[in-house]
Design an enzyme around this catalytic site. Structure first.
Site, PDB file in Angstrom:
ATOM      1  N   GLU A 238       2.386 -92.064-100.270  1.00 17.01           N
ATOM      2  CA  GLU A 238       3.926 -91.756-100.824  1.00 17.01           C
ATOM      3  C   GLU A 238       4.751 -92.857-100.353  1.00 17.01           C
ATOM      4  O   GLU A 238       5.977 -92.647-100.078  1.00 17.01           O
ATOM      5  CB  GLU A 238       4.259 -90.372-100.351  1.00 17.01           C
TER       6      GLU A 238
ATOM      7  N   CYS B 102       8.717 -79.736 -99.865  1.00 19.95           N
ATOM      8  CA  CYS B 102      10.095 -80.463 -99.673  1.00 19.95           C
ATOM      9  C   CYS B 102      10.987 -80.848-100.639  1.00 19.95           C
ATOM     10  O   CYS B 102      12.293 -80.637-100.356  1.00 19.95           O
ATOM     11  CB  CYS B 102       9.624 -81.809 -98.755  1.00 19.95           C
TER      12      CYS B 102
END
Length: 679
Positions: free
Chosen positions: A324, A415
């Protein structure tokens, strides 16, 4: 309302005496900006009525709340996936607190108190709060290690959890005046400050945000140790001896955690994109409060690197799925773009802070691009379906190019949904900012703002139909005639600048200019740091009109971005556009946008909750039924705002379109062939 906020105001005032320096510009608090905006108010209402309740329900149903109950009982087994799952409750609490500030809700307030009581009972006597260990200390989460903090530099997320707790606690205290969550946060922060610091334990937190949270506690309480510990964490980076600088693996050389070198020596964005931007935000906070010019110089260089070499055309960052993370300079592939929604939110936090440091409109230009495109694309129009990643291209032709074009209600790692729940209700706080007699208009959002200039109250009413229309209206209502500067941002896109770097540009420059009128008369104005400076003694009822050119622009990329050579993207106002299968005969990967193609725009109130669409007649490539002949035909093409894609089912989506076909690659596929530009 004033009585509810009095405790916070007193503590904030006490804290301000301890602050020797700070941001020279401050945002006008969101509680002083009441929206009636057609674009943003429905989203804030949906967040209140759908997103936040759904988030709490999912925290209950997935066991996130149960983890706190088991931690309080010191019995059971951690029942979710990640040790940072506690933060989903904290983030939703934060968003709910922001919402309560504007929309009082006794039922919601009572539910928050119930949750906070469970959090309090899960906290250990010395302040430690981390359900992944407290439930069963002898058998903590595998990422946590047998002792507290021993894996904090990498996987445990103990301080990450703490940071989100602090941010939620401050929001809840500001909204309600209650100290129940704030007391939990301060007890934990006191423990953190007693454990970490010079002569004590040192660590560079593996997932940053505790730095931002500690600064918020410092602002509320004036306790210097919170600011000092935030600075200590930032300056711990680059001190580990077990990383191998020659190893290209970002986990082995420390760059994944932004820990391969001192922050003062970092010049480009690296590693996990969300962690990085939280770090840069924390650096800005600490630098503003300590006057650390060297730290400011470091994040200035990193910002230049991101905006000049590592940002997608719709404002997203974090190109590489593996980790990521940011890739190398100009490594911005479309087919595998990652673009985590949390990274877009973190980018808004960072760019707002850069603006408050420097007062330049370019930071708000980037903030706006991210906000209207790569950020709200992460949440469906229903308010309860989400993208964790935000694709740049979805095609049916080759499976290796397609990321899943379907929104999800929740993720094992959720998240992003909870980050959206906390961000959206705080949006009014990004509209205006102030520095003494200077009032900045940063975002164009309809509503009423209350500010004070030299102790004199001033009301500003903003009316527009942005982002669909560029005609903006501001009515200035000071209680008494008051002299101040109204600084209205002239967006870069209205001044022939696609982004404040050479990474993207408009194919053809426009001759249209922004027009400003005061009380009906065209006004001459100077531009300073990207803002039209309107200096006068303002009287009640003074009206400012700003007319921004809303042309349809074709965007081209730097030739350093190999994937976008000989391609164009479409922009109108702050919005980037995409083609989606639903509007274009079932596919868009066969569309060509020649340089001579001409577009028109029209507003469609019935489509996607109301959007302006772009239309043109363009060539489309067809394959004959026998698969032998390739031809083109004229086709009507419709583009929609990028943020609105994937709300009508699964299918193709494209942002970048070839201007011409130079080659056709013959590849085995069950689908038709796609024309591709020969690079």
């Amino acid at each position: 309302m004033k009585k509810r906020f009095l405790p916070f105001l007193l503590l904030a005032a006490l804290g301000s005496h301890a602050q020797q320096t700070d941001y020279s510009i401050t945002g006008v608090p969101f509680t002083q900006v009441k929206l009636n905006d057609h674009f943003w108010l429905p989203r804030i209402q949906t967040n209140r009525t759908v997103t936040i309740p759904a988030s709490f329900q999912r925290c209950e149903s997935t066991g996130r709340v149960k983890n706190f109950e088991m931690a309080a009982a010191k019995s059971g087994k951690f029942c979710t996936t990640f040790p940072f799952d506690d933060t989903d409750i904290y983030k939703t609490l934060e968003g709910a607190s922001y919402s309560l500030s504007v929309f009082p809700d006794a039922t919601l307030s009572k539910y928050l108190d119930t949750l906070i009581d469970k959090i309090a009972k899960a906290q250990e006597p010395d302040g430690y709060l981390y359900t992944a260990r407290t439930i069963d200390p002898a058998h903590p989460h595998a990422w946590a290690g047998q002792e507290r903090w021993v894996k904090e530099a990498e996987l445990s997320h103990e301080l990450y959890n703490a940071g989100h707790l602090y941010e939620a606690a401050v929001a809840h205290y500001q909204a309600t005046g209650k100290k129940n969550l704030l007391s939990i946060a301060l007890k934990n922060a006191d423990l953190v400050c007693s454990v970490f610091g010079p002569g004590k334990r040192g660590v560079a937190p593996g997932h940053e945000i505790v730095e931002m949270g500690l600064v918020k506690l410092y602002r509320v309480t004036g306790e210097k140790k919170y600011l000092e510990t935030a600075k200590f964490f930032i300056e711990q980076r680059g001190q580990r001896k077990d990383y191998d600088a020659k190893n290209k693996n970002p986990w082995k050389n420390g760059s994944y955690w932004q820990d391969d070198k001192s922050v003062y020596d970092q010049t480009e964005a690296e590693g996990h994109a969300v962690r990085a931007e939280y770090l840069y935000s924390g650096m800005a906070d600490v630098a503003a409060l300590t006057g650390d010019q060297k730290m400011i110089a470091a994040i200035d260089k990193i910002w230049d690197n991101v905006v000049g070499k590592k940002m997608y055309v719709q404002g997203s960052v974090g190109a590489i799925p593996d980790g990521e993370r940011f890739g190398d300079n100009y490594d911005l592939p479309n087919t595998t773009a990652y673009n985590e929604t949390c990274a877009a939110i973190a980018g808004v936090y960072w760019n707002e802070r850069m603006f408050m440091l420097h007062g330049e409109s370019k930071y708000i230009d980037v903030l706006e691009k991210t906000l209207y495109n790569g950020l709200i694309s992460g949440i469906g129009l229903d308010g309860k379906s989400f993208f964790y990643t935000n694709a740049m291209q979805i095609t049916n032709n080759f499976s290796h190019t397609a990321m899943e074009p379907v929104r999800s209600g929740w993720f094992d790692c959720s998240c992003c949904p909870t980050n959206l729940a906390r961000f959206i209700p705080a949006l009014p706080g990004y509209v205006y900012a102030q520095k003494g007699n200077d009032i900045y208009v940063n975002l164009f959002v309809s509503g009423d703002a209350s500010v004070n200039v030299n102790g004199k109250p001033v009301q500003i009413r903003q009316e527009n139909n942005y982002p669909w229309d560029g005609n903006l209206s501001f009515t200035i209502d000071p209680k008494k005639a008051t002299q101040f500067n109204l600084l209205v941002r002239i967006p870069g896109w209205a001044n022939n600048q696609a982004i404040p770097s050479s990474l993207y540009s408009f194919q053809n420059n426009s001759t249209q200019k922004t027009v400003i009128k005061i009380n009906g008369n065209v006004a001459e104005y100077t531009v300073d740091k990207g803002y039209a400076v309107l200096n006068r003694t303002w009287k009640k009822g003074d009206k400012v009109e700003v007319i921004l050119p809303m042309e349809i622009r074709k965007v081209v990329a730097s030739n350093n971005i190999k994937n976008d050579i000989n391609k164009v993207a479409l922009q109108r106002g702050p919005l980037m556009y995409c083609g989606e299968w639903k509007d274009n005969d079932g596919r868009v990967s066969n569309i060509i946008l020649p340089e001579a193609s001409s577009f028109t725009s029209e507003y469609n109130a019935a489509l996607l909750n109301g959007v302006t669409i772009l239309k043109a007649n363009v060539p489309a490539v067809d394959i004959s039924n026998d698969g032998v002949n390739v031809s083109t035909r004229a086709q009507s093409f419709t583009a929609i705002p990028y943020y609105a894609w994937a709300n009508r089912g699964k299918g193709e989506m494209m942002i970048w379109f070839p201007e011409k076909v130079k080659d056709v690659q013959l590849m085995a596929s069950d689908e038709a062939l796609t024309p591709v530009v020969n690079h």
